[in-house]
Write a protein that holds these residues in place. Structure first.
Motif, PDB file in Angstrom:
ATOM      1  N   THR A 164       0.864  -1.209   0.029  1.00 51.35           N
ATOM      2  CA  THR A 164      -0.487   0.111   0.623  1.00 51.35           C
ATOM      3  C   THR A 164       0.789   0.973  -0.304  1.00 51.35           C
ATOM      4  O   THR A 164       2.180   1.216   0.167  1.00 51.35           O
ATOM      5  CB  THR A 164      -0.658   0.177   0.799  1.00 51.35           C
ATOM      6  N   ILE A 165       0.374   2.215   0.228  1.00 49.72           N
ATOM      7  CA  ILE A 165       1.032   3.814   0.280  1.00 49.72           C
ATOM      8  C   ILE A 165       1.613   3.613   1.513  1.00 49.72           C
ATOM      9  O   ILE A 165       2.389   4.556   1.539  1.00 49.72           O
ATOM     10  CB  ILE A 165      -0.122   4.642  -0.593  1.00 49.72           C
ATOM     11  N   SER A 166       1.193   2.937   2.819  1.00 52.83           N
ATOM     12  CA  SER A 166       1.608   3.004   3.083  1.00 52.83           C
ATOM     13  C   SER A 166       2.459   1.796   4.187  1.00 52.83           C
ATOM     14  O   SER A 166       3.617   2.366   5.386  1.00 52.83           O
ATOM     15  CB  SER A 166       0.807   3.673   4.997  1.00 52.83           C
ATOM     16  N   ALA A 167       2.857   1.181   3.169  1.00 50.57           N
ATOM     17  CA  ALA A 167       3.404  -0.227   3.758  1.00 50.57           C
ATOM     18  C   ALA A 167       3.525  -1.315   2.936  1.00 50.57           C
ATOM     19  O   ALA A 167       3.021  -1.505   1.776  1.00 50.57           O
ATOM     20  CB  ALA A 167       2.078  -1.425   4.579  1.00 50.57           C
ATOM     21  N   SER A 168       4.933  -1.860   2.998  1.00 51.26           N
ATOM     22  CA  SER A 168       5.316  -2.698   2.110  1.00 51.26           C
ATOM     23  C   SER A 168       4.779  -3.773   1.609  1.00 51.26           C
ATOM     24  O   SER A 168       4.161  -3.760   2.570  1.00 51.26           O
ATOM     25  CB  SER A 168       6.999  -3.460   2.249  1.00 51.26           C
TER      26      SER A 168
END
Length: 398
Positions: A47-51
């Motif tokens: 996601t844009i916040s998590a790998s």
């Protein structure tokens, strides 16, 4: 606790794995074993916040981006400062508006009546029931030939105009005559209901030297407006506009040198004639019922400016009649119940000397129950030879 024991740094060890068992064997014969219980690892989608792992949709999107591509912002409005591209539909709308503005400028430069009427005209021209006719010398004939559905040659132009009328739906429509001169040798026949013949003001001129009715209105609810009619014969001939259909409107017309500039024949009931300039010919002959004749200028004719002959229940008001033999002439016993008011009738400078024998301001030889009031008739009072049932009040003649 890893499960391994402390090893001797002076001993050599061998690492082996059998199934889930990992064994460490030393050169001194020592052994140490541990069981591997972690057999699988699961990762989520990034996601844009998590790998995480790449999804199939993200991979498809990535494949669609060309090498070296950059992000582009597309504007939704024209701008004099933005360096971004703009939507096609925005450009097309701007071009259409520019074209309409150019057309408006041409209409106005041709002497059309007013900007509001030009706008109405342009909108009407886009409707299927509006047909445009161009004269041989119309600007639109040479510069914008696509704008005229029918194009006249300068000879017997009534043929093209009548063809345009024939092409209208049976319930009518509008014929727009572009600016220019139309030479006619026969009548323009308005023979369908709800037909409007509209010119571009004084720039639309219909000329004839023939003894004809230039425009013959034989159907109902028709309108003639914003054009000029001229008889070029040495003698006065025919009729400028001849009406037998009911509920017609004639407005903002200039008519010159016909025997009858406007003739409202029997059957032309509920006609309206207004804001016309009628010169050198009988102005208006009214033989109809319930008509309105208002705010016209009628000038320079030896006989009647407005001739009431068998008309009834008509309202004749606000007209200016100058240098006519009879300003308003009422004749025929069936001329009844007409109201003639607030008209200005003048010969010369308005003195008695300007009315030689046989010249009159208001002259009534026949007709009953007509009402004449508040007319300004300097130099000559009305003459009533039709009996006491006609009423006269507040007419000023001195």
């Amino acid at each position: 606790d890893s499960g391994f024991k402390t090893t001797d740094s002076n001993t050599t060890y061998q690492l082996t794995k059998t199934g889930s068992t990992i064994k460490l064997t030393g050169s001194d014969g020592s052994e140490t074993s541990v069981t591997d219980s972690d057999t699988n690892t699961t990762y989520g989608v990034a996601t844009i916040s998590a790998s995480g792992l790449m999804s199939a949709a993200d991979k498809t999107k990535l494949n669609g981006i060309a090498t070296g591509a950059n992000k582009t912002t597309v504007d939704t409005a024209l701008s004099s400062t933005s360096t971004n591209p703009v939507q096609n539909k925005v450009v097309q709308t701007a071009l259409n508006n520019k074209a309409d503005a150019d057309i408006l400028g041409t209409f106005v430069s041709s002497g059309f009546a007013g900007i509001g009427e030009v706008t109405d005209q342009l909108l009407d021209c886009r409707r299927s029931a509006t047909i445009v006719v161009g004269a041989s010398d119309s600007k639109y004939y040479s510069d914008y030939s696509y704008s005229a559905n029918y194009k006249c040659t300068g000879t017997a132009d009534q043929g093209q105009i009548n063809s345009a009328i024939a092409a209208l739906p049976s319930n009518g429509g509008k014929i727009v005559l572009l600016e220019g001169t139309y030479n006619i040798s026969g009548s323009i026949n308005v023979n369908k209901p709800n037909v409007t013949i509209e010119g571009m003001g004084n720039g639309t001129v219909l000329k004839t030297s023939s003894n004809i009715s230039a425009i013959n209105v034989s159907s109902s609810n028709c309108e003639i407006r914003y054009l000029s009619l001229i008889c070029t014969a040495s003698d006065r001939y025919g009729n400028g506009i001849y009406v037998t259909g009911s509920s017609s409107i004639i407005e903002n017309i200039r008519i010159t040198h016909f025997e009858h500039n406007i003739y409202l024949a029997p059957g032309s009931d509920y006609a309206i004639v207004t804001k016309c300039y009628l010169y050198d010919g009988e102005g208006i002959c009214a033989r109809s019922k319930y008509c309105i004749i208002s705010d016209n200028s009628i000038e320079n004719y030896d006989w009647a400016g407005i001739y009431l002959y068998g008309s009834s229940y008509c309202n004749v008001t606000g007209n200016i009649l100058k240098d006519t033999g009879f300003g308003i002439f009422s004749q025929n016993a069936e001329t009844q119940y007409n109201k003639v008011s607030n008209n200005y009738i003048l010969r010369g400078t308005g003195t008695s000397d300007d009315y030689p024998s046989g010249k009159y301001s208001i002259y009534i030889t026949a007709g009953t129950y007509n009402y004449f009031s508040d007319n300004y008739i300097p130099g000559k009072n009305y003459v009533n030879n039709a009996g006491s049932t006609n009423t006269f009040t507040n007419n000023r003649y001195s």
